[in-house]
Structures are given as C-alpha cells and as structure tokens.
Scaffold this active site. Structure first.
Site, PDB file in Angstrom:
ATOM      1  N   GLU A  35     -20.644   4.700 -11.471  1.00  0.00           N
ATOM      2  CA  GLU A  35     -19.664   3.758 -12.004  1.00  0.00           C
ATOM      3  C   GLU A  35     -20.415   2.587 -12.616  1.00  0.00           C
ATOM      4  OE1 GLU A  35     -15.472   1.556 -11.071  1.00  0.00           O
ATOM      5  OE2 GLU A  35     -16.527   2.461  -9.379  1.00  0.00           O
ATOM      6  N   CYS A 246     -12.456   2.523 -10.048  1.00  0.00           N
ATOM      7  CA  CYS A 246     -11.554   1.472 -10.530  1.00  0.00           C
ATOM      8  C   CYS A 246     -11.772   1.199 -12.010  1.00  0.00           C
ATOM      9  CB  CYS A 246     -11.750   0.196  -9.709  1.00  0.00           C
ATOM     10  SG  CYS A 246     -11.247   0.368  -7.974  1.00  0.00           S
ATOM     11  N   ASN A 373      -7.508   7.622  -9.422  1.00  0.00           N
ATOM     12  CA  ASN A 373      -8.544   7.083  -8.534  1.00  0.00           C
ATOM     13  C   ASN A 373      -7.934   6.005  -7.646  1.00  0.00           C
ATOM     14  OD1 ASN A 373     -11.481   6.176  -7.805  1.00  0.00           O
ATOM     15  ND2 ASN A 373     -10.445   4.322  -8.500  1.00  0.00           N
ATOM     16  N   GLU A 374      -7.947   6.212  -6.355  1.00  0.00           N
ATOM     17  CA  GLU A 374      -7.498   5.185  -5.398  1.00  0.00           C
ATOM     18  C   GLU A 374      -6.164   4.551  -5.791  1.00  0.00           C
ATOM     19  OE1 GLU A 374     -10.365   2.250  -4.402  1.00  0.00           O
ATOM     20  OE2 GLU A 374     -11.906   3.687  -3.827  1.00  0.00           O
TER      21      GLU A 374
END
Length: 644
Positions: A35, A246, A373-374
């Site tokens: 990331e 994120c 994602n999350e």
C-alpha cells in the site's frame, strides 16, 4: 498474569482430519500486501529521485493539521535558483500543459543570466542520494514560448556545494519536447540537490523534471529502486496485493483509486492525493505493479473499491462512506471489466492493446481480483458489491473474486460481510486485524472451526503491535496455525510492507528504508522463513515436547515439488526447550538437513540506521526418523529435510 496468559495460549498441534499422505493446503499461503503508505511508492519503491517533479502538489493533499512548515503547494521540494547575480522570476502556469491530466507547469523568466544562470533546484526526498560511478537518467519537458533557443545546465551538487554530476544541452522547441541524457556521479552524495539553470535571457516552460537511477530493479525504465525491490523479492511471495487497502477506496468518492489514471506515458497520468495525507504521482501505476509481480514470480491480486469510499473519510461527519450513484454504476463496473481485459485480453483488444503499447504484448494472467476493503457493511455496500461480483462472475468466470468482511476480526461488519459472502458464494473473503502479541497466542484455534468447503479466507492484513522479537515470534506462532488451517486459509499477508524512516503514518512495518539503505525488521525474517519454506500438504502429530506442552508451537508441511519435509518450531519461553520430532510417516529421508534459527532477546529489535541485532543463522544438522532437537530460548527454528 502474563505467564498465565501464555500458558493458556500454548497449545498442542491440533489433529484436524487429514488425508493419507497429509492434508492438502494452499501453496499460495504467504504473500505480501503493498500500500502506498509511509511513502512506500514515491520516495520509496518507485525509483524517481526528484520530488514533485510535475508541480502537482497541492495544499489539499495533506491534512491541514499535519502539514509541514509552510504547507504543501506546487513548489514543495523546489526553490528558486540564481547563482552569480542572476535575475529572474518563476510562476506556476496552466495554459497549454503537456496533458490535461498534468495541468501545472513552471514558467521561468530569465531577466539577467548572471555568472551561472537562473532556474530551479530540487532537494528530492530528504536529499538526493547518488553513488560514485553510478549512472542516472535525467529528463525534462521544455517549451520555448517565444521561440529561439535556450542553453541549459543540469547540475547536481552535494550539501557542501561540490558538483557531483552535470551536463548541458540546448532547448529549441516552441512546443513541448522531452530532453533526456545520462549523468555519471563523480562521488558519493547523501543529501544532494538537482539544479536546472537557464543561461540566456528569455522564458522557458518546464515540466516533468526527472532523475532516475539507470540501475533499477531488472533494469526497467521508469522502474523500481533496486535494493528495496530485491528485499521484497527475497521473500519470494506467492502473491502481491496492491495498490492498497484504505488507499483503494479513498478519502471520499472523488478520491477512489482509478486504475486507468495510472497507465500510459507518465506525463499523461493523473496524480492525486491519497487517504494517508500525501500526493501520489502514479509513476508507480498498474502496469508497473503487474510487471513487478511477474518479475518476482508472484500472482497479482489488485484491489478495487466496491463502489463505496472509506467510511473513515474525514469528508463527512459520522459514517464517511460515500457511494457511487446507481446511475453511474454501469460505467464503474465497466472500468473493472476493462481491467481484466487490460491484464488478460489479446493485444488486439481495446485494453489489451494499451498493455501491449506499454511493452507487454503477452497477457499478465490475472487470476484474482479483490472487491472492497475493510468496508462498513451497509445496504448500499451490499447492493454495489453484488452488482460488481455478478458482473465479473458473468463475463469472466475464471477470475476468483475476493470479498471483504469489514475492518475487524469480529463484530457486526464482520458478521454481515460473511453473511453476504455465503449468500452469494464469494470464493474468498478478506479479513484484517492488528492486535497485541498475546492475542495471537490466545487465538490459535480461530480457523479450526471455520466451515470447510465454503468460502476460503484471505488474511489480508495482520500484525502484532511491535517490531521486537517477541512480536515476530507471536506472529510465527500464529502462522503455524495458518498452515494447520491451510485448507481454509488461502492467502495471508503481513501489513504494512514498507515505511520510509521519518515519514511513517503507521507503525510497525515490515521493511524500513531511507535514501541510502534498507532495514528489514525482525518480523521480516519470520515472514521470509515461512514464505521460503511453504508446503502444499500439512502433517499433524509430528512434534511433541519433553516434559509436556508449554510454550512450544510447531507445524510440519511437505513441498510436493521438491519432496522436502519442513518442520517449523517456535519457542516463546525464556529457556531452551527440547522437541521430539517423529518422521516415521515419511519414507527415505536424508540424514542431513538444513537448519535456520532466528533467536535472541525477546525485546530485541532491528533498528533502522543501526546494525541488525537479530538475523537468521543457517547451519546443517543430522536427522533420523525420530530425533530430538533443542530449541534456543525465544526462537524460531526451521528444519528442512530432503527425501531420497
């Protein structure tokens, strides 16, 4: 109390049902997650040495409460340079840019040349690092608005003002033209600066100022910093998840990561801020990610936002999740389908031809794609995820979709995420959690009870809160349970992967670096030992301990490609422990085996900028069908046994 927790967390290797010859497990189990966090891309893996090369930094890139002195702006990392009584001005312009995606450029107006010229100077990321006799590719786009010619000096000086490298050329085009040349460094420099000096009265437009080492990973142009890339490649990851978690679903709807903005000529890519509060040039884009995966033999696993932004966005009060309007979802889904075509389509297809134009006519052979994602699992999320999932499944049934189970290991989002996955039949579900090291010892049976035959697990982000040996060993203990449950846990990756020293938004991280060196953490060595010693069958009841079970944890796997038997043993105790190893179920083992041991003080760390205090030690040992092995205190031992 701590000892009591450890004793309760200690466990026998559970004898789950196994097939004859061992239980088949995922050979893809251990990989990496990249990331663009902690300056992992620009100023990190991406080898560009000039910061803010296209003058696209903006005050909105950085949280107003976290900005460096003076804030961020299009001149960040730049300064006006006039040497020897030169006189001139610089201004930011947007009329007639190189490309609409790259709207800003600099206009230099030279009034008086002086002795050395007038221009601009860039300090890179904490100073530009050059090495003696190494070569570097300098390039710049220039335009002479008034016509005529403009002599240009390119000068790199160290912090003492000594010229380390230089060259000269003449710009003579009234339209944008790229000039490129090679510089050779005369000496080492750790905090150098690059100056671009104009030597004639007049105006010149400047954009895309670049200084790149020729010696990138695999020699790729617009490539990766070799030492960082080699440190990652040494993990031999089975897969790479990218470009972020994120980061992928962004700080608000208009900040969702758009893969199409990251391909093509770098001067035409559209930079953007990221959710971690700095600018992304997109020089490291989707083509480079896929190429890196191919270079290191890892399967690519790109992650796409599920039509919603990150709920942690600061853009709105309360739940920050923003949703792509339903009337725009068809185009959003088409962009995802186009990604599959870009990766796997023939070079004659619309998006396959763009891959071929970048120098890769053969497909990238994409097998997996992550959606979400999350995420906060809301009805809006579910509706959009379902649309995307069914569209990908319908057009590309060969692609395995990885879903998401929210931001934690339990709770409403976790439960709702799994409910959706089971209802739709999503093949793999992504779980994330960051915990204290004791949690990992207490939760070794987490996946023992997960249903076999349904959705598999991708443990996409996990780490204990620390970089000491005790943290790394707790992760090793947990990884033995992932191997034991490798029939349901398909993938796992520690996170975050990279961090530039002095520029971290998140700690701990697997690999630290600065402009000069790379500093693998103790956790890195654990990940490497497991990744290099993967197997595709798991074998229970191979290891027992003299005197009963305490803080000995183990796993045994076999690599069917080599026939090797791999025994991993973790001793969390502060004293030696003896393990009994029974290899009678295996035939014709060789009597000499490879032994790798990672051991030291429980609190020891590999501090960036200092010599590593905990590194693996390799040796050879004698083995037989049944033998004893004494594990050092606070250690991970890997015994690799060949068969005849």
């Amino acid at each position: 109390m701590e000892m009591k927790i450890l004793l309760l967390g200690a466990s026998l290797v559970t004898s789950l049902p196994t097939m004859a010859g061992g239980k088949p497990i995922s050979p893809n189990l251990f990989g990496i997650f990249f990331e663009d966090l902690n300056y992992a891309a620009d100023g990190g893996l991406y080898a560009e040495l000039v910061q803010n090369r296209s003058f696209e930094y903006s005050p909105s890139d950085v949280d107003v409460h976290k900005q460096p002195a003076g804030g961020w702006h299009p001149f960040t990392a730049w300064e006006f340079a006039k040497e020897g009584n030169g006189i001139g001005t610089i201004s930011l312009e947007t009329r007639e840019p190189i490309h609409p995606n790259n709207p800003h450029y600099l206009l230099v107006d030279v009034k008086t040349v002086g002795k050395h010229g007038v221009g601009i100077r860039n300090k890179g990321y904490d100073g530009i690092v050059l090495r003696k006799e190494e070569t570097y590719r300098f390039s710049v786009f220039l335009r002479n608005p008034d016509g005529g010619s403009m002599p240009v000096d390119v000068v790199v000086k160290d912090h003492k003002g000594t010229v380390v490298a230089d060259t000269s050329f003449t710009a003579s085009s009234s339209t944008w033209k790229q000039y490129e040349m090679v510089l050779r460094s005369r000496s080492d420099a750790d905090t150098a600066a690059l100056s671009l000096l104009f030597k004639k009265r007049g105006t010149v437009a400047v954009d895309m100022v670049s200084l790149f080492p020729i010696d990138t990973y695999k020699g790729r142009k617009n490539g990766l910093r070799r030492d960082i890339a080699e440190t990652i490649a040494a993990l031999k990851p089975a897969f790479v998840r990218f470009p972020g978690g994120c980061l992928a679903h962004g700080d608000g709807l208009d900040n969702i990561y758009q893969w199409k903005n990251t391909i093509g000529p770098v001067e035409q890519r559209k930079g953007d801020k990221n959710i971690w509060n700095y600018h992304q040039s997109m020089g490291l884009g989707y083509f480079e990610y896929f190429q890196f995966c191919e270079d290191i033999g890892a399967k690519p696993l790109p992650v796409i936002a599920a039509g919603v932004s990150c709920q942690n966005s600061a853009r709105r009060r309360g739940d920050g999740q923003e949703c792509v309007p339903m009337e725009d979802m068809l185009q959003y889904i088409q962009d995802i389908l186009d990604l599959v075509e870009y990766c796997n389509g023939p070079s004659t297809s619309e998006w396959g031809s763009k891959r071929a134009a970048a120098g890769h006519p053969e497909p990238f052979n994409l097998e997996y794609i992550g959606i979400g994602n999350e995420d906060h699992i809301t009805p809006e999320f579910e509706a959009r995820f379902k649309m995307i999932y069914e569209a990908v499944k319908d057009k590309y049934p060969e692609i395995t979709v990885v879903g998401t189970a929210g931001p934690g290991e339990a709770g409403k989002d976790y439960e709702e995420g799994w409910k959706i996955a089971r209802k739709l039949g999503v093949p793999v579900v992504d779980e994330h959690y960051y915990k204290g090291w004791g949690w990992f010892l207490e939760n070794l049976h987490r996946y023992d009870s997960y249903p076999r035959g349904g959705s598999k697990v991708y443990l996409g982000e996990y780490a204990s809160w620390g970089s000491a040996l005790e943290n790394a060993l707790a992760e090793a203990v947990y990884m033995t349970s992932l191997e034991r449950n490798g029939d349901v846990v398909e993938f796992a990756s520690y996170a975050p992967l990279l961090a530039r020293v002095g520029h971290t938004q998140w700690n701990p991280d697997l690999i630290y670096f600065d402009g000069k060196q790379v500093y693998p953490s103790v956790n890195y060595h654990v990940q490497k030992l497991f990744s290099l010693n993967r197997g595709d069958t798991y074998h229970a009841d191979v290891v027992t301990e003299d005197g009963g079970k305490s803080m000995l944890y183990s796993s045994c796997v076999r690599d069917s490609h080599t026939g090797d038997i791999i025994v991993k043993l973790v001793n969390m105790d502060g004293r030696e422990r003896k393990a009994n190893i029974d290899l009678n179920p295996f035939k014709r083992i060789r009597t000499e085996a490879a032994l790798t041991v990672l051991a030291g003080d429980a609190k020891a760390k590999n501090e960036p900028g200092k010599p590593a205090s905990v590194i693996p030690a390799e040796s050879r040992i004698k083995v037989k069908k049944s033998f004893g092995y004494t594990m050092p205190a606070h250690s991970l031992s890997v015994i690799r046994i060949k068969t005849k």
